[in-house]
Structure formats: structure tokens, C-alpha cells
Design a protein around this motif. Structure first.
Motif, PDB file in Angstrom:
ATOM      1  N   HIS A  58      33.506  33.669  37.533  1.00  0.00           N
ATOM      2  CA  HIS A  58      34.671  33.934  38.384  1.00  0.00           C
ATOM      3  C   HIS A  58      34.967  32.631  39.137  1.00  0.00           C
ATOM      4  O   HIS A  58      34.051  31.994  39.648  1.00  0.00           O
ATOM      5  CB  HIS A  58      34.396  35.090  39.348  1.00  0.00           C
ATOM      6  CG  HIS A  58      34.201  36.396  38.633  1.00  0.00           C
ATOM      7  ND1 HIS A  58      33.087  37.175  38.803  1.00  0.00           N
ATOM      8  CD2 HIS A  58      34.992  37.014  37.723  1.00  0.00           C
ATOM      9  CE1 HIS A  58      33.206  38.260  38.020  1.00  0.00           C
ATOM     10  NE2 HIS A  58      34.349  38.182  37.369  1.00  0.00           N
ATOM     11  N   GLU A  61      33.759  31.440  43.113  1.00  0.00           N
ATOM     12  CA  GLU A  61      32.362  31.644  43.506  1.00  0.00           C
ATOM     13  C   GLU A  61      31.651  30.301  43.313  1.00  0.00           C
ATOM     14  O   GLU A  61      31.671  29.765  42.202  1.00  0.00           O
ATOM     15  CB  GLU A  61      31.740  32.740  42.642  1.00  0.00           C
ATOM     16  CG  GLU A  61      32.545  34.042  42.713  1.00  0.00           C
ATOM     17  CD  GLU A  61      32.078  35.114  41.730  1.00  0.00           C
ATOM     18  OE1 GLU A  61      31.107  34.889  40.985  1.00  0.00           O
ATOM     19  OE2 GLU A  61      32.700  36.193  41.731  1.00  0.00           O
ATOM     20  N   ARG A 100      39.653  34.204  41.176  1.00  0.00           N
ATOM     21  CA  ARG A 100      38.670  34.980  40.420  1.00  0.00           C
ATOM     22  C   ARG A 100      38.990  34.983  38.918  1.00  0.00           C
ATOM     23  O   ARG A 100      38.140  34.776  38.077  1.00  0.00           O
ATOM     24  CB  ARG A 100      38.659  36.422  40.939  1.00  0.00           C
ATOM     25  CG  ARG A 100      37.665  37.342  40.240  1.00  0.00           C
ATOM     26  CD  ARG A 100      37.623  38.693  40.960  1.00  0.00           C
ATOM     27  NE  ARG A 100      36.693  39.625  40.352  1.00  0.00           N
ATOM     28  CZ  ARG A 100      35.374  39.645  40.577  1.00  0.00           C
ATOM     29  NH1 ARG A 100      34.832  38.757  41.385  1.00  0.00           N
ATOM     30  NH2 ARG A 100      34.590  40.535  40.020  1.00  0.00           N
ATOM     31  N   HIS A 144      26.750  34.255  40.127  1.00  0.00           N
ATOM     32  CA  HIS A 144      27.915  34.857  40.790  1.00  0.00           C
ATOM     33  C   HIS A 144      27.695  34.861  42.292  1.00  0.00           C
ATOM     34  O   HIS A 144      26.574  34.741  42.782  1.00  0.00           O
ATOM     35  CB  HIS A 144      28.109  36.317  40.357  1.00  0.00           C
ATOM     36  CG  HIS A 144      28.606  36.471  38.966  1.00  0.00           C
ATOM     37  ND1 HIS A 144      29.913  36.734  38.670  1.00  0.00           N
ATOM     38  CD2 HIS A 144      27.952  36.393  37.781  1.00  0.00           C
ATOM     39  CE1 HIS A 144      30.053  36.823  37.353  1.00  0.00           C
ATOM     40  NE2 HIS A 144      28.881  36.616  36.793  1.00  0.00           N
ATOM     41  N   SER A 145      28.819  35.041  42.994  1.00  0.00           N
ATOM     42  CA  SER A 145      28.833  35.343  44.422  1.00  0.00           C
ATOM     43  C   SER A 145      29.995  36.307  44.612  1.00  0.00           C
ATOM     44  O   SER A 145      30.596  36.742  43.639  1.00  0.00           O
ATOM     45  CB  SER A 145      29.045  34.078  45.240  1.00  0.00           C
ATOM     46  OG  SER A 145      28.054  33.123  44.904  1.00  0.00           O
TER      47      SER A 145
HETATM   48 ZN   LIG Z   1      31.480  36.951  40.008  1.00  0.00          ZN
END
Ligand SMILES: [Zn+2]
Length: 330
Positions: A58, A61, A100, A144-145
């Protein structure tokens, strides 16, 4: 059969450290014969397993891209036995836009697997990873975040799987990553995920959620860097002592972990992340935007546990995930 149009500008199987691009032809208004140039680094030295490390699945992130830029710059082939393939920004168009999903096709990379070689830009990238990169790797780490709309306590995660041998290998690798929190993760929507694609191929797969809000911090980046190094030591690809600190083990047994918002408004968090809540506790309130004198709507925890994630922006919409509660286990 359509073949994938992506080609690497470096060999993926040569000793040494090579920085290059995955080149995806993309004809468009501002570049008639142009291409999307996705940065890639391969560090290889002799025999050994392969790890595929990805960030920017994404595009908003940042702990993964930061840690992987650092790793690609600083890790030398002499420290490696085997091969490390580094893609700091898997959905590169999204990463460049700070969003994103991809600005080209609105593609959410983590809902686009197994991809399509003749599809949109996002589907082509997913197909290339599925067909050309995943088969090379035994170990896969995807950072991810929360991005701009969610925030998380920093955790590494692995999934419950049908293949118990592989499930166990994934949990061992998650432990090795050694984030402050370790989560047995329930996905609310696992169709098309990179995670699912890697696990179905029997890869040792770990993902993370290390922060959020559309930025990173010194702490969250340090967790990402340490985790990547520990993961590579665990995989037997680099030597050294793993840096190990205490981790809180968490489980997400069912959908009661999530609380969703059902109106538009202004978000007032009532519990901060990492705090304990009891079932029924108010985790957030949502105020009307357009008038005074109206009580806020209260949102409750559907189970007791630890608040591990919350909606990040000050404004919230109907349908947004407002809070996530996980259960402490040993
Ligand atoms: Zn993510």
C-alpha cells in the motif's frame, strides 16, 4: 497465453549486489513509449535460501520502504548466504502518489493477487510477483502499516492455515521478527491478498502492521529494521545474533475484534492504543459535524482485550473501521 510485460533491468540470479528496476511498459499522455520503473535490489552470495522482502504494497505505509531502502544500501554480499530480493515499493505508482491504491487504475495491490498478465498496471505487477518472484523465494516478508486512515500498535503477524507445518513455520518466523506485539491475525477480507498467494505456495510468510497515519516514526522504523535483520538471520541468509526483546502475543479469534462506524462525523477516541478494554467499553465517540447540542454516538468494544488499532483521521465516515481489539494469549 499472454506473457507478463514486466522485465527486470538486472539479473535476479547473479552474485553481488545489483540495483535496478522492474520495468513495466506504460504508454500514457505524458510518455508515449514510457514505462513504470520500480526499484529493485538483489543481493546474492553463493548457495542458500532466497528471501523476498517487500514494502509499499500500500503506497502510504512507510516503515517497510524506509527499512528496505536502508537494507539495500547497507547490506553487503559478503554478509549473505543465498539471496535477498528487495522491493521497497511493491505498488510503486501508489507509493509515488502517497496513496493506498494506484492512481493509474485504483488497484489495491493486496486485493489484486494472483493478478493478470494482460490486466491493469496493478494486476500486471501482482502477476509478475505471483509468477516470477514468489517461486524464487522460500521466505517472504511483506511490510504494512495503517496508512493514512488507520494506526496500529507495532506488530508482526502470521495467519492460521490449513497446512499446519507451514503455519508453524510462519509463526516461528513471526517470533523471530520480534515486534513489540505478535498477532495471530484474522483477515476480514483475504481474497486476492499477497499473504494468501504466498501461503498457498507454501512460503514462510510474515506480514506486519507497524504504525500508521500516513507517516513513520524513529521507533517504528527501528522496529522494521530490526525485524528484517532478525527475519534474515532466522532464514539462515545472514549471520549474527538476533536482537530479541519481550513481545506481547495476541490473537484475533473472530469478527468481534472489529468495531465499525455507521455514521459520518468527527472522531473522538476514548481509549488509546495498547490500553486494555472490557467488552462494552466505549472505545470512541462520533460527533455530528453540522450542529451543536446533539449527543455523540458511542461505539463499544465487542470483546475484552487490548486496543491494537484505531481510525486515524479526525473525521470519520459510515463504514470505517473505528477500533480493533485483540486478545492477549501466552
Ligand atoms: Zn497495508
Amino acid at each position: 497465453m499472454t506473457t507478463n510485460p514486466i522485465s527486470p533491468t538486472i539479473a535476479l540470479d547473479q552474485d553481488g549486489k545489483h540495483h535496478g528496476f522492474l520495468k513495466l511498459p506504460y504508454s500514457r499522455d505524458d510518455s508515449a513509449w514510457g514505462a513504470i520503473m520500480m526499484p529493485i535490489t538483489v543481493i546474492q552470495n553463493g548457495e542458500g535460501p532466497t528471501a523476498l522482502l517487500t514494502g509499499g504494497n500500500h503506497g502510504d505505509e512507510y516503515e517497510g520502504p524506509v527499512a528496505l531502502q536502508d537494507l539495500a544500501l547497507t547490506l553487503e554480499p559478503a554478509q549473505v548466504s543465498g539471496r535477498i530480493i528487495i522491493l521497497p515499493a511493491l505498488n510503486y505508482p501508489a507509493f509515488r502518489a502517497g496513496t493506498r491504491t494506484s492512481p493509474i487504475d485504483k488497484g489495491n495491490m493486496n486485493r489484486s493477487f494472483p493478478g493478470r498478465p494482460g490486466g491493469t498496471a496493478t494486476q500486471k505487477i501482482a502477476d509478475y510477483v505471483q509468477q516470477c518472484l514468489l517461486p524464487l523465494a522460500e521466505f517472504v516478508l511483506d511490510f504494512h502499516s495503517g496508512g493514512k486512515t488507520l494506526d496500529f500498535v507495532p506488530f508482526a503477524a502470521a495467519h492460521i492455515q490449513d497446512d499446519k507445518r507451514n503455519e508453524n513455520a510462519c509463526f516461528e518466523a513471526m517470533k523471530a521478527f520480534n515486534a513489540p506485539f505478535s498477532v495471530q491475525l484474522l483477515e476480514i477480507d483475504n481474497v486476492g491478498m499477497y499473504d494468501t498467494a504466498a501461503e498457498e505456495m507454501g512460503k514462510v510468510f510474515v506480514s506486519t502492521e507497524l504504525g500508521g497515519g500516513g507517516s513513520s516514526s524513529a521507533r517504528s522504523n527501528a522496529i522494521a529494521k530490526k525485524g528484517a535483520r532478525n527475519f534474515l538471520i532466522h532464514a539462515g541468509i545472514i549471520k549474527g545474533e538476533m536482537e530479541v526483546a519481550a513481545t506481547v502475543n495476541l490473537d484475533m479469534p473472530d469478527g468481534d475484534c472489529f468495531t465499525f462506524c455507521d455514521r459520518d462525523g468527527m472522531h473522538e477516541p476514548m481509549v488509546d492504543m495498547g490500553q486494555r478494554v472490557k467488552k462494552g467499553d466505549v472505545v470512541a465517540r462520533v460527533w455530528p459535524l453540522d450542529r451543536t447540542g446533539v449527543a455523540p454516538t458511542e461505539y463499544h468494544a465487542n470483546r475484552s482485550g487490548l486496543l491494537i488499532s484505531r481510525h486515524f483521521p479526525g473525521l470519520i465516515q459510515s463504514g470505517d473501521c473505528i477500533a480493533v481489539v485483540a486478545v492477549e494469549v501466552d
